[in-house]
Design a protein around this motif. Structure first.
Motif, PDB file in Angstrom:
ATOM      1  N   ALA A   1      95.044   1.944  -5.612  1.00 36.98           N
ATOM      2  CA  ALA A   1      93.878   0.801  -6.019  1.00 36.98           C
ATOM      3  C   ALA A   1      94.317  -0.242  -4.956  1.00 36.98           C
ATOM      4  O   ALA A   1      93.374  -1.031  -4.756  1.00 36.98           O
ATOM      5  CB  ALA A   1      94.283   0.228  -7.507  1.00 36.98           C
ATOM      6  N   ARG A   2      95.308  -0.602  -4.490  1.00 43.17           N
ATOM      7  CA  ARG A   2      95.655  -1.674  -3.691  1.00 43.17           C
ATOM      8  C   ARG A   2      95.101  -1.055  -2.258  1.00 43.17           C
ATOM      9  O   ARG A   2      94.666  -2.044  -1.678  1.00 43.17           O
ATOM     10  CB  ARG A   2      97.219  -1.862  -3.514  1.00 43.17           C
ATOM     11  N   ASP A   3      95.374   0.102  -1.674  1.00 41.75           N
ATOM     12  CA  ASP A   3      94.857   0.464  -0.575  1.00 41.75           C
ATOM     13  C   ASP A   3      93.305   0.392  -0.653  1.00 41.75           C
ATOM     14  O   ASP A   3      92.826  -0.092   0.297  1.00 41.75           O
ATOM     15  CB  ASP A   3      95.098   2.133  -0.285  1.00 41.75           C
ATOM     16  N   TRP A   4      92.663   0.648  -1.785  1.00 42.87           N
ATOM     17  CA  TRP A   4      91.130   0.353  -1.961  1.00 42.87           C
ATOM     18  C   TRP A   4      90.557  -1.240  -1.872  1.00 42.87           C
ATOM     19  O   TRP A   4      89.828  -1.453  -0.913  1.00 42.87           O
ATOM     20  CB  TRP A   4      90.938   0.873  -3.246  1.00 42.87           C
TER      21      TRP A   4
ATOM     22  N   GLN B   1      87.235  -5.524   5.833  1.00 43.70           N
ATOM     23  CA  GLN B   1      85.710  -5.683   6.106  1.00 43.70           C
ATOM     24  C   GLN B   1      85.289  -7.112   5.912  1.00 43.70           C
ATOM     25  O   GLN B   1      84.148  -7.410   6.526  1.00 43.70           O
ATOM     26  CB  GLN B   1      84.939  -4.920   5.282  1.00 43.70           C
ATOM     27  N   ILE B   2      86.084  -8.007   5.736  1.00 49.71           N
ATOM     28  CA  ILE B   2      85.927  -9.430   5.398  1.00 49.71           C
ATOM     29  C   ILE B   2      85.942 -10.155   6.753  1.00 49.71           C
ATOM     30  O   ILE B   2      86.961 -10.130   6.949  1.00 49.71           O
ATOM     31  CB  ILE B   2      86.381 -10.182   4.189  1.00 49.71           C
ATOM     32  N   GLU B   3      84.793 -10.760   7.076  1.00 48.85           N
ATOM     33  CA  GLU B   3      84.975 -11.550   8.352  1.00 48.85           C
ATOM     34  C   GLU B   3      85.463 -12.971   7.899  1.00 48.85           C
ATOM     35  O   GLU B   3      84.965 -13.468   6.990  1.00 48.85           O
ATOM     36  CB  GLU B   3      83.412 -12.013   8.785  1.00 48.85           C
ATOM     37  N   GLY B   4      86.434 -13.284   8.870  1.00 48.96           N
ATOM     38  CA  GLY B   4      86.972 -14.680   8.886  1.00 48.96           C
ATOM     39  C   GLY B   4      88.182 -14.919   8.134  1.00 48.96           C
ATOM     40  O   GLY B   4      88.713 -15.842   8.009  1.00 48.96           O
ATOM     41  N   LEU B   5      88.878 -13.706   7.944  1.00 54.60           N
ATOM     42  CA  LEU B   5      90.082 -13.486   7.031  1.00 54.60           C
ATOM     43  C   LEU B   5      91.213 -13.615   8.317  1.00 54.60           C
ATOM     44  O   LEU B   5      91.024 -12.760   9.528  1.00 54.60           O
ATOM     45  CB  LEU B   5      90.315 -12.335   6.462  1.00 54.60           C
ATOM     46  N   SER B   6      92.262 -14.620   8.420  1.00 57.61           N
ATOM     47  CA  SER B   6      93.251 -14.689   9.373  1.00 57.61           C
ATOM     48  C   SER B   6      94.495 -13.560   9.258  1.00 57.61           C
ATOM     49  O   SER B   6      94.754 -13.154  10.250  1.00 57.61           O
ATOM     50  CB  SER B   6      93.795 -15.796   9.540  1.00 57.61           C
ATOM     51  N   GLU B   7      94.676 -13.225   7.889  1.00 59.00           N
ATOM     52  CA  GLU B   7      95.604 -12.233   7.828  1.00 59.00           C
ATOM     53  C   GLU B   7      95.518 -11.692   6.538  1.00 59.00           C
ATOM     54  O   GLU B   7      95.049 -12.138   5.255  1.00 59.00           O
ATOM     55  CB  GLU B   7      97.090 -12.713   8.061  1.00 59.00           C
ATOM     56  N   ILE B   8      96.211 -10.335   6.327  1.00 58.96           N
ATOM     57  CA  ILE B   8      96.512  -9.676   4.998  1.00 58.96           C
ATOM     58  C   ILE B   8      97.525  -9.256   5.090  1.00 58.96           C
ATOM     59  O   ILE B   8      97.858  -8.381   6.260  1.00 58.96           O
ATOM     60  CB  ILE B   8      95.244  -8.568   4.918  1.00 58.96           C
TER      61      ILE B   8
ATOM     62  N   GLU C   1      83.539   1.241  -9.404  1.00 64.76           N
ATOM     63  CA  GLU C   1      84.156   2.157  -8.332  1.00 64.76           C
ATOM     64  C   GLU C   1      85.830   2.325  -8.627  1.00 64.76           C
ATOM     65  O   GLU C   1      86.067   3.281  -8.514  1.00 64.76           O
ATOM     66  CB  GLU C   1      83.621   1.488  -7.144  1.00 64.76           C
ATOM     67  N   LEU C   2      86.325   1.119  -9.013  1.00 66.21           N
ATOM     68  CA  LEU C   2      87.591   1.063  -9.038  1.00 66.21           C
ATOM     69  C   LEU C   2      88.319   2.134 -10.174  1.00 66.21           C
ATOM     70  O   LEU C   2      89.124   2.926 -10.316  1.00 66.21           O
ATOM     71  CB  LEU C   2      88.221  -0.328  -9.017  1.00 66.21           C
ATOM     72  N   ALA C   3      87.353   1.825 -11.376  1.00 63.48           N
ATOM     73  CA  ALA C   3      87.423   2.646 -12.491  1.00 63.48           C
ATOM     74  C   ALA C   3      87.504   4.221 -12.210  1.00 63.48           C
ATOM     75  O   ALA C   3      88.012   4.860 -12.928  1.00 63.48           O
ATOM     76  CB  ALA C   3      86.663   2.158 -13.772  1.00 63.48           C
ATOM     77  N   GLU C   4      86.205   4.380 -11.328  1.00 62.76           N
ATOM     78  CA  GLU C   4      86.270   5.724 -11.155  1.00 62.76           C
ATOM     79  C   GLU C   4      87.516   6.336 -10.291  1.00 62.76           C
ATOM     80  O   GLU C   4      88.086   7.366 -10.746  1.00 62.76           O
ATOM     81  CB  GLU C   4      84.820   5.952 -10.127  1.00 62.76           C
ATOM     82  N   LEU C   5      87.977   5.445  -9.592  1.00 66.33           N
ATOM     83  CA  LEU C   5      89.312   5.961  -8.590  1.00 66.33           C
ATOM     84  C   LEU C   5      90.504   6.149  -9.403  1.00 66.33           C
ATOM     85  O   LEU C   5      91.358   6.792  -9.309  1.00 66.33           O
ATOM     86  CB  LEU C   5      89.320   4.967  -7.508  1.00 66.33           C
ATOM     87  N   THR C   6      90.672   5.033 -10.432  1.00 71.71           N
ATOM     88  CA  THR C   6      92.003   4.873 -11.051  1.00 71.71           C
ATOM     89  C   THR C   6      91.991   4.929 -12.412  1.00 71.71           C
ATOM     90  O   THR C   6      93.010   4.498 -13.163  1.00 71.71           O
ATOM     91  CB  THR C   6      92.631   3.783 -10.264  1.00 71.71           C
ATOM     92  N   GLY C   7      90.798   5.279 -13.132  1.00 68.47           N
ATOM     93  CA  GLY C   7      90.851   5.428 -14.494  1.00 68.47           C
ATOM     94  C   GLY C   7      90.550   6.677 -14.901  1.00 68.47           C
ATOM     95  O   GLY C   7      91.057   7.828 -14.340  1.00 68.47           O
ATOM     96  N   GLY C   8      89.753   6.846 -15.984  1.00 60.22           N
ATOM     97  CA  GLY C   8      89.507   8.312 -16.501  1.00 60.22           C
ATOM     98  C   GLY C   8      89.342   8.155 -17.934  1.00 60.22           C
ATOM     99  O   GLY C   8      89.283   7.196 -18.377  1.00 60.22           O
TER     100      GLY C   8
END
Lengths: 414, 414
Positions: free
Chosen positions: B41-44, B51-58, B18-25
């Motif tokens: 890529a970082r926004d992705w 979406q991960i349950e249990g993370l206190s901060e990003i 999925e990442l390669a599709e978005l930022t490769g070619g």
């Protein structure tokens, strides 16, 4: 004939200095063929020739070569050659020593009676410094020049060779008509500085030249696969440069084991040529020289074998592409013996050696008995203003050429 | 904690695609740090983390590194690292496999209770592809970055590094404040493609990295005297290239005799580099690598000795100039053992190997117990769109990193 002692070798050295004053300078000689300074040098030479008693004619042929003739009892002619042209920032001796030593020989010999005709020639454009084609005048006269091969040559200002020739009264497509100058020629003699270190290292002023080397010149290309210098273990590498380095060493070692041959790696290019990768590609030049065609062929075969063996060991492939070749051009055995005699008479001891560089004599040697004399070069330097030879050795060389001319005329009359 | 089998390694491979599709070619990955594509890529990645349950901060630190934290019973933190940035025309795995495998581990482990804190970090600008300074984000956080050393770096369009950083909210002079992120860190783990041929040749999917090589990088310069290839006999030459060629072979041969070290000649320059002369000057680079500082020092000494002996034999001089050096950075013995366990559990057999290239892990290893896992690279290729690893091996690597994270948290709680 008058005795050989009467040549004025001191005068020849003074004339070399006079010419250097006129056409040299702090940056070296400026007598590049087909330029104004070269014309001045030739006018100066022509002026000297015009004062010589006993010359029947002084003329420029269709190739721009300048000839002076002292007729003899026979039309058979012995030729003395040289070239007034130099490379840019050149030395005071390369080419013009030959011409001025020949001038001095003519000066002494022309007024005398002689069994055969004696001629001197100042070849046009031996160096090829402006257009990249050396031996232009002598190859035209010899008949080996192919006009179409040089028609599109340009100097660095974009001037075409045919246009530069025209400014000096030479038409490219008529140059080979100068071949008629050789109609009665029976021997060709030339003096030159050695341009190498052999005589100086032997502490000898003079030597006799065996001929000019044959040359096999190739590009040798190794192809492996480059990869990262950190991540690729030594035993899985296909390193093209290591294969080339080992091959270059093998080429040199083979030549060093043989008698008087050469093997030289010149250009070396690698790819990707960065600090963090070994090289997947390397090309280098190999220039091999020998006086014997069989030896030269064997050297080439051995080099190819070595490169293929090493390429196999290093996991790379190797390809050879011939860039240029010329066969060895041996000089005349009989004239070499006369050269030995002349050198021994003036210097006590002679030495025979091959010529590394080509000379106009190589063009003549295809057509008639030919020999050259070499005089010591200090530190082997030429094509630079540092080019030099002790004056006493220059004087010996002038005397030796004169003696060789006398001996060759005697030999030629038979 | 849930069992290791519950990591969805297939999902990680799909996310790589999925990442390669978005930022490769068709020309490869385009995630060059401090560009729009890298931000995408970082926004992705941030979207996935949110979406991960249990993370206190990003959060993004002062150096531009992206952190996600799953708090544990203790503040002591185990770090999982990677980098989303690539070289131009890069591969689909270098850097982002690390990040996406860590993402998958976080996804499984964050919702669970754990003895210590688990954090993942996406380092900014590991490759240094735009400004030439690799490990930029991790060295800032480690404290080894010297801002004045990079302040004047420009990309090929003349954009200064500080200006490019500013566009992404990073101030060069505040980057080192990110060091506070390491306050409670007790271990650092990173998965990476091998970028070399070792595992593929051993037919192994995974290995454990012993550390990063120390590097001694020098320019080695030989000076002799060039002269004409024809006129100079072999035995009087002072041929700088032959000396260099023999030395390069000696450097390689010494490395080939040792255990798991490297010696690489990269650039090679000769002068005058023409077919009609041997070379009076040659410089080449030598890049030596070893995991043991004593071995590396001995290799350097042996290479200097060899070059001096050969230079003496060839009549040339040799000079060494250091271009760069870095000491070996060995990883943690204890974490290497845990790595062996994790790899053996998922792949049946482990293998220990050094890392040729540097990684962000090298910056962390100076500060805390660190280890890396390598997954096989096909044909050793990386930094190219041909970079590849079989999908089943990628899945094994995601599972191994997850197991190693679990083992390391257990180890860290004590």
């Amino acid at each position: 004939m008058r005795s050989a002692e009467e040549v004025d070798s001191r005068r020849a050295v003074e004339e070399l200095k006079e010419l250097a004053e006129l056409t040299g300078g702090p940056d070296g000689a400026r007598r590049v063929a087909w330029t104004e300074t070269w014309s001045e040098a030739r006018d100066w030479l022509r002026g000297k020739l015009e004062q010589i008693e006993g010359l029947s004619e002084i003329e420029t042929d269709e190739a721009g070569n300048l000839w002076a003739t002292a007729p003899g009892e026979s039309e058979k002619a012995v030729l003395l050659g040289g070239h007034m042209d130099s490379v840019p920032n050149g030395g005071w001796l390369d080419g013009c020593l030959n011409t001025i030593a020949a001038l001095e020989a003519m000066r002494v010999l022309a007024p005398q009676q002689r069994p055969v005709t004696l001629r001197m020639v100042d070849w046009a454009d031996e160096e090829g410094a402006r257009f990249g084609r050396s031996l232009l005048g002598s190859s035209a006269t010899a008949g080996t020049l192919v006009p179409d091969d040089v028609r599109n040559l340009q100097d660095r200002d974009g001037v075409a060779l045919p246009d530069a020739l025209k400014e000096h009264g030479v038409e490219l497509d008529r140059m080979k008509e100068s071949h008629r100058e050789l109609e009665n020629a029976v021997a060709y003699l030339e003096l030159h500085i050695e341009q190498g270190p052999v005589l100086e290292r032997m502490d000898l002023p003079l030597g006799v030249v065996l001929g000019t080397f044959g040359v096999e010149r190739h590009a040798v290309r190794f192809t492996g696969q480059h990869a990262h210098s950190g991540s690729t273990p030594m035993d899985v590498r296909r390193d093209a440069f290591v294969a080339a380095a080992r091959s270059a060493t093998a080429f040199r070692d083979d030549a060093a084991r043989r008698d008087d041959v050469r093997a030289t790696t010149g250009f070396v290019n690698v790819s990707p040529a960065i600090v963090t990768a070994f090289n997947g590609w390397c090309e280098m030049s190999l220039d091999q020289r020998a006086l014997d065609a069989g030896v030269l062929a064997d050297m080439l075969e051995k080099a190819k074998e070595a490169s293929e063996r090493i390429a196999g060991e290093e996991g790379v492939s190797v390809e050879w592409e011939r860039l240029w070749r010329i066969e060895p051009i041996p000089f005349s055995e009989e004239l070499i013996s006369l050269g030995d005699e002349a050198v021994t008479e003036v210097a006590g001891r002679s030495h025979r050696l091959p010529s590394g560089p080509l000379h106009d004599a190589a063009e003549m040697a295809r057509l008639m008995p030919t020999v050259m004399l070499f005089v010591k070069s200090l530190r082997g330097l030429s094509h630079t203003k540092e080019e030099d030879t002790p004056e006493e050795d220059l004087e010996l060389s002038v005397r030796a050429l004169h003696r060789l001319a006398v001996k060759t005329m005697e030999w030629a009359k038979e």
